[in-house]
Design a protein around this motif. Structure first.
Motif, PDB file in Angstrom:
ATOM      1  N   LEU A  91       0.800  -1.225   0.000  1.00  0.00           N
ATOM      2  CA  LEU A  91       0.000   0.000   0.000  1.00  0.00           C
ATOM      3  C   LEU A  91       0.836   1.280   0.000  1.00  0.00           C
ATOM      4  O   LEU A  91       0.507   2.208  -0.730  1.00  0.00           O
ATOM      5  N   GLY A 106       3.059  -0.331   9.735  1.00  0.00           N
ATOM      6  CA  GLY A 106       2.113  -1.446   9.729  1.00  0.00           C
ATOM      7  C   GLY A 106       1.720  -1.901   8.340  1.00  0.00           C
ATOM      8  O   GLY A 106       1.105  -2.949   8.175  1.00  0.00           O
ATOM      9  N   GLU A 107       2.026  -1.123   7.303  1.00  0.00           N
ATOM     10  CA  GLU A 107       1.556  -1.433   5.950  1.00  0.00           C
ATOM     11  C   GLU A 107       2.674  -1.936   5.027  1.00  0.00           C
ATOM     12  O   GLU A 107       2.393  -2.441   3.947  1.00  0.00           O
ATOM     13  N   LYS A 110       2.903  -5.628   3.409  1.00  0.00           N
ATOM     14  CA  LYS A 110       1.758  -6.431   3.848  1.00  0.00           C
ATOM     15  C   LYS A 110       0.903  -6.930   2.671  1.00  0.00           C
ATOM     16  O   LYS A 110       0.555  -8.098   2.601  1.00  0.00           O
ATOM     17  N   CYS A 111       0.508  -6.014   1.787  1.00  0.00           N
ATOM     18  CA  CYS A 111      -0.396  -6.415   0.696  1.00  0.00           C
ATOM     19  C   CYS A 111       0.357  -6.634  -0.604  1.00  0.00           C
ATOM     20  O   CYS A 111      -0.256  -6.866  -1.650  1.00  0.00           O
ATOM     21  N   TRP A 311     -14.018 -17.235   3.802  1.00  0.00           N
ATOM     22  CA  TRP A 311     -13.184 -17.517   4.973  1.00  0.00           C
ATOM     23  C   TRP A 311     -13.592 -18.890   5.533  1.00  0.00           C
ATOM     24  O   TRP A 311     -12.763 -19.660   5.983  1.00  0.00           O
ATOM     25  N   GLN A 312     -14.908 -19.168   5.442  1.00  0.00           N
ATOM     26  CA  GLN A 312     -15.428 -20.445   5.918  1.00  0.00           C
ATOM     27  C   GLN A 312     -15.085 -21.537   4.894  1.00  0.00           C
ATOM     28  O   GLN A 312     -15.189 -21.310   3.690  1.00  0.00           O
ATOM     29  N   ALA A 344      -8.821 -15.346   1.255  1.00  0.00           N
ATOM     30  CA  ALA A 344      -9.748 -14.593   2.106  1.00  0.00           C
ATOM     31  C   ALA A 344      -9.069 -14.252   3.433  1.00  0.00           C
ATOM     32  O   ALA A 344      -9.539 -13.412   4.182  1.00  0.00           O
ATOM     33  N   TYR A 345      -7.954 -14.917   3.695  1.00  0.00           N
ATOM     34  CA  TYR A 345      -7.230 -14.704   4.945  1.00  0.00           C
ATOM     35  C   TYR A 345      -5.984 -13.836   4.798  1.00  0.00           C
ATOM     36  O   TYR A 345      -5.676 -13.036   5.656  1.00  0.00           O
ATOM     37  N   VAL A 440     -21.309 -20.498   4.017  1.00  0.00           N
ATOM     38  CA  VAL A 440     -21.454 -19.240   4.754  1.00  0.00           C
ATOM     39  C   VAL A 440     -22.879 -19.091   5.270  1.00  0.00           C
ATOM     40  O   VAL A 440     -23.103 -19.020   6.470  1.00  0.00           O
TER      41      VAL A 440
ATOM     42  N   LEU B  64      -8.646  -4.144   6.134  1.00  0.00           N
ATOM     43  CA  LEU B  64      -8.429  -5.348   5.335  1.00  0.00           C
ATOM     44  C   LEU B  64      -6.965  -5.533   4.953  1.00  0.00           C
ATOM     45  O   LEU B  64      -6.624  -6.485   4.256  1.00  0.00           O
ATOM     46  N   SER B  65      -6.112  -4.613   5.377  1.00  0.00           N
ATOM     47  CA  SER B  65      -4.753  -4.595   4.828  1.00  0.00           C
ATOM     48  C   SER B  65      -3.749  -5.355   5.668  1.00  0.00           C
ATOM     49  O   SER B  65      -2.601  -5.477   5.267  1.00  0.00           O
ATOM     50  N   GLY B  66      -4.151  -5.827   6.839  1.00  0.00           N
ATOM     51  CA  GLY B  66      -3.170  -6.490   7.711  1.00  0.00           C
ATOM     52  C   GLY B  66      -2.466  -5.527   8.644  1.00  0.00           C
ATOM     53  O   GLY B  66      -1.572  -5.915   9.378  1.00  0.00           O
ATOM     54  N   ALA B  67      -2.887  -4.255   8.618  1.00  0.00           N
ATOM     55  CA  ALA B  67      -2.215  -3.255   9.471  1.00  0.00           C
ATOM     56  C   ALA B  67      -2.886  -3.113  10.835  1.00  0.00           C
ATOM     57  O   ALA B  67      -2.548  -2.213  11.591  1.00  0.00           O
ATOM     58  N   ASN B  69      -2.670  -4.618  13.673  1.00  0.00           N
ATOM     59  CA  ASN B  69      -1.859  -4.654  14.899  1.00  0.00           C
ATOM     60  C   ASN B  69      -1.117  -3.345  15.140  1.00  0.00           C
ATOM     61  O   ASN B  69      -0.681  -3.073  16.260  1.00  0.00           O
ATOM     62  N   ILE B  94     -10.226  -8.401   7.700  1.00  0.00           N
ATOM     63  CA  ILE B  94      -9.426  -9.614   7.624  1.00  0.00           C
ATOM     64  C   ILE B  94      -8.494  -9.643   8.827  1.00  0.00           C
ATOM     65  O   ILE B  94      -7.387  -9.110   8.798  1.00  0.00           O
ATOM     66  N   ILE B  95      -8.997 -10.216   9.905  1.00  0.00           N
ATOM     67  CA  ILE B  95      -8.263 -10.254  11.173  1.00  0.00           C
ATOM     68  C   ILE B  95      -8.119 -11.734  11.557  1.00  0.00           C
ATOM     69  O   ILE B  95      -9.117 -12.378  11.881  1.00  0.00           O
ATOM     70  N   PRO B  96      -6.917 -12.275  11.510  1.00  0.00           N
ATOM     71  CA  PRO B  96      -6.735 -13.684  11.892  1.00  0.00           C
ATOM     72  C   PRO B  96      -7.191 -13.947  13.331  1.00  0.00           C
ATOM     73  O   PRO B  96      -7.145 -13.043  14.167  1.00  0.00           O
ATOM     74  N   ASP B  97      -7.616 -15.187  13.604  1.00  0.00           N
ATOM     75  CA  ASP B  97      -8.161 -15.552  14.911  1.00  0.00           C
ATOM     76  C   ASP B  97      -7.265 -15.113  16.073  1.00  0.00           C
ATOM     77  O   ASP B  97      -7.733 -14.565  17.059  1.00  0.00           O
ATOM     78  N   GLN B 113     -15.223 -11.059  11.502  1.00  0.00           N
ATOM     79  CA  GLN B 113     -14.389 -11.568  10.407  1.00  0.00           C
ATOM     80  C   GLN B 113     -15.245 -11.756   9.151  1.00  0.00           C
ATOM     81  O   GLN B 113     -16.479 -11.671   9.219  1.00  0.00           O
ATOM     82  N   PRO B 114     -14.622 -12.037   7.991  1.00  0.00           N
ATOM     83  CA  PRO B 114     -15.392 -12.210   6.757  1.00  0.00           C
ATOM     84  C   PRO B 114     -16.486 -13.269   6.923  1.00  0.00           C
ATOM     85  O   PRO B 114     -16.261 -14.313   7.535  1.00  0.00           O
ATOM     86  N   GLY B 115     -17.659 -12.969   6.395  1.00  0.00           N
ATOM     87  CA  GLY B 115     -18.773 -13.901   6.493  1.00  0.00           C
ATOM     88  C   GLY B 115     -19.713 -13.578   7.645  1.00  0.00           C
ATOM     89  O   GLY B 115     -20.809 -14.117   7.727  1.00  0.00           O
ATOM     90  N   ALA B 116     -19.288 -12.676   8.548  1.00  0.00           N
ATOM     91  CA  ALA B 116     -20.163 -12.285   9.666  1.00  0.00           C
ATOM     92  C   ALA B 116     -21.430 -11.659   9.090  1.00  0.00           C
ATOM     93  O   ALA B 116     -21.365 -10.888   8.137  1.00  0.00           O
TER      94      ALA B 116
END
Lengths: 530, 130
Positions: A91, A106-107, A110-111, A311-312, A344-345, A440, B64-67, B69, B94-97, B113-116
């Protein structure tokens, strides 16, 4: 088993009749609507022999962490039989910020991969001959800067620019519409894009300077028709600007390329690709009087729909992606990215991306679909859908023409609000159970854990240190001279590309170059609409 | 008539993917809440200031970017500094468990998380504010 009303519409909500036959195609003239593959209006594909002659390019979009790590992934993908590269930037790079900018923490990495200077680009392509491998780069607002870095690396490798082949995304209009990674206001941004089209037409005749992208429009929640219409209308806008610059249409139009989404609805997607070729061929020939057949042919890259991944039950994503990829192939794509099951993760692991690539290889080498062009041509349903999609997209294009073009439409928020409404409608359909998403809102079961790619948290710090060391090492007076010269060019009307190349060669950083352009062009803030 | 719940929907960081934020904002509005959407590229400071000025009971961050934390702990810190710990902070994206658990331990009221489902988010906010 319960069937609902919604199951008889396409993913975009277009009603589907109980049966299709000759009555839906009354008056259909195949010679006018289709033509043979490789001939106007190219509904059936842009080549006479399609994949019999050459398979599509298997091009997995990839980039993460530092250029060193991404370079290793590229070597791996090429060893696995991938036939082209596609760079994903992080980003801060997409926004024209160096890793040590206050907005970057933080970026970084990452993407996508972090590229702050020519030094990083040299590392990214170490051991990869740019004269032989075609490379696509997903970069928009600062596209000319990253492209200049790429050309400078090719130059160092001794590659001939006139033989370089690849694609720059460089589609700023869809950033304002959907993806939202913009730096400058629309008009100076369009000037930068036009600079690259002009520079490319003269200096890199085999490189695609713009990849006009519907992908992100669809990911933002548009319908298939909106994706098609807004993308083609964006294409028209770029053509208008290039003509205004004084270029001849056949001088640059053959190198305009397109990028579409491959979403869930199999036939709707195939119809979309066929309608895209047909509309563009007419736009080029009738609206612009292009005489070269190469200008008439719409070439496109496709990527399976990231937003369709769940994700599911993530392994189901392999199946979704295979169906979507099949639609892209039956729709005549020139190159294809298949998403990985874990996207999705996170960015994909090596294991997941290998399955995604193997999916394409199974389609190409085992399924038989590459044996003959447009194998679904003549299907009553598909031909009717293609005609309807074409008509609906042309309606939108006329409406935007009536608003005074795409920039005017963006400024009034027209495409943005159309997309937001479609995306909300889609989400409500899922919510209300009218639309089924397997795993889902129906057929739920426990999720199987998967291994994810972890981005090393030290990436940001390492990239910050690298850019600081570069600033200490380079000739700062020379870097500053080139940045001042670029500002001067930006204030005037000259093509900025030669100045950006000079700045890049002097190891001015991406952030410094974009800051110089911000000083002249200003920054863009969108008016937020819900 | 009770006062409607006031929610600030915010998009921090550099990420421009605003589909989720916009869908959530509309869903909360349809559920009768007053929603203020910040738009893109907000710093934690901008978000907390907006929350203070708009006098919201809930802040929803879409990341959604992973930032997350880097961003979420800073927002929590600013809320504490400004004595706004009664404002519920909800994070979606997109936040891991593992990260979701850590964020909740640090003071985030919920992570979606996605799907909520939209309903689950509306219900959570109503319950949390009640």
């Amino acid at each position: 088993m319960k069937t609902t009303e919604r199951q008889h519409t396409t993913t975009s909500g277009v009603p589907v009749d109980p049966l299709y036959g000759p009555e839906q195609l009354a008056g259909f003239d195949p010679s006018r609507e289709l033509g043979p593959p490789g001939e106007f209006p190219y509904t059936r594909g842009i080549h006479r022999d399609m994949y019999r002659g050459r398979l599509w390019t298997m091009r997995q979009f990839s980039g993460f962490a530092t250029p060193e790590e991404t370079n290793r992934r590229y070597h791996y993908l090429l060893e696995q039989g991938q036939t082209g590269l596609s760079v994903a930037f992080d980003l801060p790079t997409l926004m024209g910020y160096d890793p040590d900018h206050p907005m970057s923490p933080g970026e970084v990495g990452k993407c996508g991969v972090s590229i702050a200077s020519l030094e990083d680009m040299e590392i990214l392509f170490r051991g990869i001959p740019l004269g032989e491998v075609t490379v696509s780069m997903t970069i928009n607002s600062p596209a000319s800067v990253l492209w200049a870095m790429y050309l400078a690396v090719a130059e160092q490798q001794g590659a001939d620019w006139t033989r370089l082949s690849g694609t720059l995304q460089n589609d700023i209009l869809k950033e304002y519409i959907a993806q939202k990674e913009f730096i400058f206001p629309p008009r100076p941004s369009m000037r930068l894009v036009t600079d690259t089209i002009e520079f490319g037409a003269k200096r890199t005749p085999r490189f695609n300077p713009v990849s006009i992208s519907g992908y992100h429009i669809r990911e933002a929640g548009s319908t298939a028709v909106q994706e098609l219409a807004f993308t083609l209308r964006d294409g028209i806008e770029y053509v208008d600007w290039a003509l205004e610059r004084g270029l001849e249409v056949d001088e640059f139009a053959p190198r305009l390329s397109f990028f579409f989404n491959a979403h869930n609805d199999f036939f709707e997607e195939i119809a979309k690709y066929r309608a895209a070729r047909k509309i563009w061929a007419s736009v080029m020939r009738e609206r612009y009087g292009a005489r070269s057949e190469r200008s008439w042919k719409l070439r496109f890259h496709a990527q399976t729909a990231g937003c369709s991944l769940t994700w599911q039950q993530p392994y189901n994503n392999v199946v979704r992606t295979a169906v979507q990829a099949l639609a892209a192939v039956l729709g005549g794509a020139q190159s294809l990215h298949t998403n990985s099951l874990d996207e999705a993760y996170a960015l994909p692991s090596e294991h997941a991306v290998t399955i995604a690539l193997r999916t394409q290889q199974v389609l190409a080498y085992e399924s038989g679909v590459a044996n003959t062009p447009d194998p679904l041509g003549g299907s009553y349903f598909l031909e009717k859908l293609t005609l309807d999609t074409e008509a609906a997209a042309n309606d939108y294009i006329r409406r935007i023409d009536g608003m005074g073009g795409m920039i005017a439409a963006i400024e009034t928020g027209f495409p943005q609000t159309e997309i937001a409404a479609a995306s909300y409608r889609y989400q409500r359909e899922i919510e209300d159970g009218e639309r089924t998403i397997v795993g889902v809102n129906r057929f739920q079961s426990g999720d199987e854990p998967i291994e994810l790619l972890q981005i090393d948290e030290t990436t940001g710090r390492r990239q910050e240190e690298k850019v600081a060391a570069l600033r200490a090492r380079r000739n700062n007076a020379e870097a500053q001279r080139t940045l001042d010269a670029l500002k001067g060019a930006a204030e005037g009307a000259e093509n900025t590309m030669p100045y950006i190349l000079d700045a890049v060669r002097a190891y001015a950083t991406l952030g410094e170059i974009c800051e110089a352009l911000r000083a002249v062009f200003g920054s863009y803030q969108e008016t937020t609409r819900l | 008539m009770p006062q409607p719940i006031r929610v600030l929907v915010a998009k921090p960081g550099l990420d421009g993917h605003d589909r989720g934020a916009k869908v959530i904002a509309r869903a909360l509005r349809d559920a009768g809440m007053e929603v203020i959407y910040t738009g893109l590229r907000q710093t934690p400071e901008m978000i907390v200031n907006a929350a203070l000025q708009e006098d919201v009971q809930v802040i929803g961050l879409s990341i959604l970017s992973g930032a997350h934390n880097a961003i979420v702990p800073r927002v929590l810190e600013l809320l504490r500094e400004k004595d706004m710990s009664d404002v519920k902070l909800v994070v979606g994206g997109i936040i891991p468990d593992e990260d979701a658990e850590n964020l909740k331990r640090d003071g985030v009221a919920a992570v979606f998380q996605p799907g909520a489902s939209l309903d689950s988010i509306v219900t959570f906010i109503r319950t949390a504010v009640a």
